[in-house]
Design a protein around this motif. Sequence first.
Motif, PDB file in Angstrom:
ATOM      1  N   LYS A   9      18.197  -2.987  -9.508  1.00 33.02           N
ATOM      2  CA  LYS A   9      17.350  -2.115 -10.255  1.00 33.02           C
ATOM      3  C   LYS A   9      16.866  -1.208  -9.897  1.00 33.02           C
ATOM      4  O   LYS A   9      16.597  -0.587  -8.253  1.00 33.02           O
ATOM      5  CB  LYS A   9      15.785  -2.344 -10.644  1.00 33.02           C
ATOM      6  N   LYS A  10      16.870  -0.187 -10.109  1.00 33.23           N
ATOM      7  CA  LYS A  10      16.496   1.400 -10.278  1.00 33.23           C
ATOM      8  C   LYS A  10      15.714   1.548 -10.030  1.00 33.23           C
ATOM      9  O   LYS A  10      14.250   0.967 -10.473  1.00 33.23           O
ATOM     10  CB  LYS A  10      17.609   2.036 -10.897  1.00 33.23           C
ATOM     11  N   VAL A  11      15.136   2.959  -8.925  1.00 34.05           N
ATOM     12  CA  VAL A  11      13.520   3.193  -8.883  1.00 34.05           C
ATOM     13  C   VAL A  11      12.828   4.402  -9.999  1.00 34.05           C
ATOM     14  O   VAL A  11      14.137   5.125 -10.114  1.00 34.05           O
ATOM     15  CB  VAL A  11      12.855   4.048  -7.028  1.00 34.05           C
ATOM     16  N   LYS A  12      12.022   4.118 -10.455  1.00 35.96           N
ATOM     17  CA  LYS A  12      11.373   5.138 -11.285  1.00 35.96           C
ATOM     18  C   LYS A  12      10.302   6.366 -10.978  1.00 35.96           C
ATOM     19  O   LYS A  12      10.689   7.253 -11.153  1.00 35.96           O
ATOM     20  CB  LYS A  12      11.227   4.106 -12.605  1.00 35.96           C
ATOM     21  N   ALA A  13       9.853   5.551 -10.019  1.00 34.99           N
ATOM     22  CA  ALA A  13       9.023   6.514  -9.931  1.00 34.99           C
ATOM     23  C   ALA A  13       8.226   6.064  -8.478  1.00 34.99           C
ATOM     24  O   ALA A  13       8.209   4.239  -7.716  1.00 34.99           O
ATOM     25  CB  ALA A  13       7.686   6.835 -10.270  1.00 34.99           C
ATOM     26  N   LEU A  14       7.489   7.200  -7.737  1.00 39.28           N
ATOM     27  CA  LEU A  14       6.625   6.256  -6.439  1.00 39.28           C
ATOM     28  C   LEU A  14       5.631   6.812  -6.657  1.00 39.28           C
ATOM     29  O   LEU A  14       5.034   7.903  -6.623  1.00 39.28           O
ATOM     30  CB  LEU A  14       7.197   6.983  -4.967  1.00 39.28           C
ATOM     31  N   TYR A  15       4.926   5.672  -6.660  1.00 36.49           N
ATOM     32  CA  TYR A  15       3.040   6.283  -6.980  1.00 36.49           C
ATOM     33  C   TYR A  15       2.426   5.630  -4.981  1.00 36.49           C
ATOM     34  O   TYR A  15       3.066   5.355  -4.370  1.00 36.49           O
ATOM     35  CB  TYR A  15       2.183   5.388  -7.312  1.00 36.49           C
ATOM     36  N   TYR A  16       1.516   7.199  -4.655  1.00 37.50           N
ATOM     37  CA  TYR A  16       0.543   6.390  -3.687  1.00 37.50           C
ATOM     38  C   TYR A  16      -1.345   6.476  -3.481  1.00 37.50           C
ATOM     39  O   TYR A  16      -1.399   7.127  -4.796  1.00 37.50           O
ATOM     40  CB  TYR A  16       0.906   7.383  -2.380  1.00 37.50           C
ATOM     41  N   TYR A  17      -1.507   5.745  -2.686  1.00 36.50           N
ATOM     42  CA  TYR A  17      -3.133   5.756  -2.854  1.00 36.50           C
ATOM     43  C   TYR A  17      -3.064   5.793  -1.129  1.00 36.50           C
ATOM     44  O   TYR A  17      -2.942   4.924  -0.798  1.00 36.50           O
ATOM     45  CB  TYR A  17      -3.558   4.805  -3.557  1.00 36.50           C
ATOM     46  N   ASN A  18      -4.071   7.482  -1.037  1.00 39.40           N
ATOM     47  CA  ASN A  18      -4.554   6.890   0.174  1.00 39.40           C
ATOM     48  C   ASN A  18      -6.020   7.406   0.949  1.00 39.40           C
ATOM     49  O   ASN A  18      -6.526   8.491   0.364  1.00 39.40           O
ATOM     50  CB  ASN A  18      -4.280   8.169   1.175  1.00 39.40           C
ATOM     51  N   GLY A  19      -6.736   5.607   0.854  1.00 39.58           N
ATOM     52  CA  GLY A  19      -8.338   5.901   1.035  1.00 39.58           C
ATOM     53  C   GLY A  19      -8.605   6.508   2.164  1.00 39.58           C
ATOM     54  O   GLY A  19      -7.810   7.058   2.827  1.00 39.58           O
ATOM     55  N   LYS A  20     -10.069   5.834   2.070  1.00 39.56           N
ATOM     56  CA  LYS A  20     -10.499   6.613   3.588  1.00 39.56           C
ATOM     57  C   LYS A  20     -10.900   5.857   4.748  1.00 39.56           C
ATOM     58  O   LYS A  20     -10.551   6.458   5.517  1.00 39.56           O
ATOM     59  CB  LYS A  20     -11.832   7.110   3.130  1.00 39.56           C
ATOM     60  N   GLY A  21     -10.317   4.360   4.927  1.00 39.07           N
ATOM     61  CA  GLY A  21     -10.491   3.530   5.733  1.00 39.07           C
ATOM     62  C   GLY A  21      -9.108   3.873   6.736  1.00 39.07           C
ATOM     63  O   GLY A  21      -7.405   4.502   5.686  1.00 39.07           O
ATOM     64  N   SER A  22      -8.257   3.845   7.571  1.00 37.69           N
ATOM     65  CA  SER A  22      -7.577   3.832   8.653  1.00 37.69           C
ATOM     66  C   SER A  22      -6.432   2.959   8.420  1.00 37.69           C
ATOM     67  O   SER A  22      -5.018   3.781   8.165  1.00 37.69           O
ATOM     68  CB  SER A  22      -7.874   3.144   9.979  1.00 37.69           C
ATOM     69  N   TYR A  23      -6.455   1.992   7.311  1.00 38.85           N
ATOM     70  CA  TYR A  23      -5.244   0.962   6.572  1.00 38.85           C
ATOM     71  C   TYR A  23      -5.649   0.868   5.346  1.00 38.85           C
ATOM     72  O   TYR A  23      -5.598   0.272   4.815  1.00 38.85           O
ATOM     73  CB  TYR A  23      -4.994   0.184   7.327  1.00 38.85           C
ATOM     74  N   ASP A  24      -5.807   1.949   4.424  1.00 38.76           N
ATOM     75  CA  ASP A  24      -6.053   1.917   3.532  1.00 38.76           C
ATOM     76  C   ASP A  24      -4.779   2.601   2.587  1.00 38.76           C
ATOM     77  O   ASP A  24      -4.781   2.494   1.085  1.00 38.76           O
ATOM     78  CB  ASP A  24      -7.037   3.192   2.628  1.00 38.76           C
ATOM     79  N   LEU A  25      -3.433   2.793   3.441  1.00 40.25           N
ATOM     80  CA  LEU A  25      -2.670   3.654   2.316  1.00 40.25           C
ATOM     81  C   LEU A  25      -1.796   2.324   1.724  1.00 40.25           C
ATOM     82  O   LEU A  25      -1.860   1.109   1.949  1.00 40.25           O
ATOM     83  CB  LEU A  25      -1.468   4.024   3.405  1.00 40.25           C
ATOM     84  N   LYS A  26      -1.670   3.047   0.417  1.00 40.63           N
ATOM     85  CA  LYS A  26      -0.924   2.139  -0.952  1.00 40.63           C
ATOM     86  C   LYS A  26       0.159   2.825  -1.590  1.00 40.63           C
ATOM     87  O   LYS A  26       0.116   3.769  -1.998  1.00 40.63           O
ATOM     88  CB  LYS A  26      -2.350   1.323  -2.191  1.00 40.63           C
ATOM     89  N   LEU A  27       1.181   1.902  -1.298  1.00 38.74           N
ATOM     90  CA  LEU A  27       2.434   2.364  -2.047  1.00 38.74           C
ATOM     91  C   LEU A  27       2.772   1.213  -4.158  1.00 38.74           C
ATOM     92  O   LEU A  27       2.789   0.504  -3.340  1.00 38.74           O
ATOM     93  CB  LEU A  27       3.590   2.989  -1.260  1.00 38.74           C
ATOM     94  N   LEU A  28       2.826   2.639  -4.141  1.00 36.56           N
ATOM     95  CA  LEU A  28       3.728   1.273  -5.959  1.00 36.56           C
ATOM     96  C   LEU A  28       5.096   2.162  -5.691  1.00 36.56           C
ATOM     97  O   LEU A  28       5.051   3.385  -6.089  1.00 36.56           O
ATOM     98  CB  LEU A  28       2.479   1.528  -6.949  1.00 36.56           C
TER      99      LEU A  28
END
Length: 131
Positions: A9-28
Amino acid sequence: MIKDEIGGKKVKALYYYNGKGSYDLKLLIELEENVFLFFNSLQFKLLHGNEIFTQYNWKLHPVTFDFAITSIKEEELTTYFVLFENGTILYIYQRIIDLENWYQDFDIVNKHSSDYNDVKEHMEEEWVEEV
């Protein structure tokens, strides 16, 4: 293994969320056929459907992808590597901001990046495990 479930399956897009906490990085990572690879700061999860978009204030990363993922690796829950067909690496790592605060961050490292060889060598160390 996640890789087996997303194979081809090919990748269509990359999204990110970086909250205010030390480990709040989220990737989609959005793949074809409404499949998503979600990174929640500790692990990757495969999702079917786009309900995850309502949970965070996602930002679209400007890099264009049109390649499948060939491997996903992690090193002791601190460093993660997603390798794409064209050799590009999504590199997730920890960094220190000040004396007491560690944060997760990520880079897109391609073959033209000055640190590509270092990241690639790190990813291929024997203690770095396939997810």
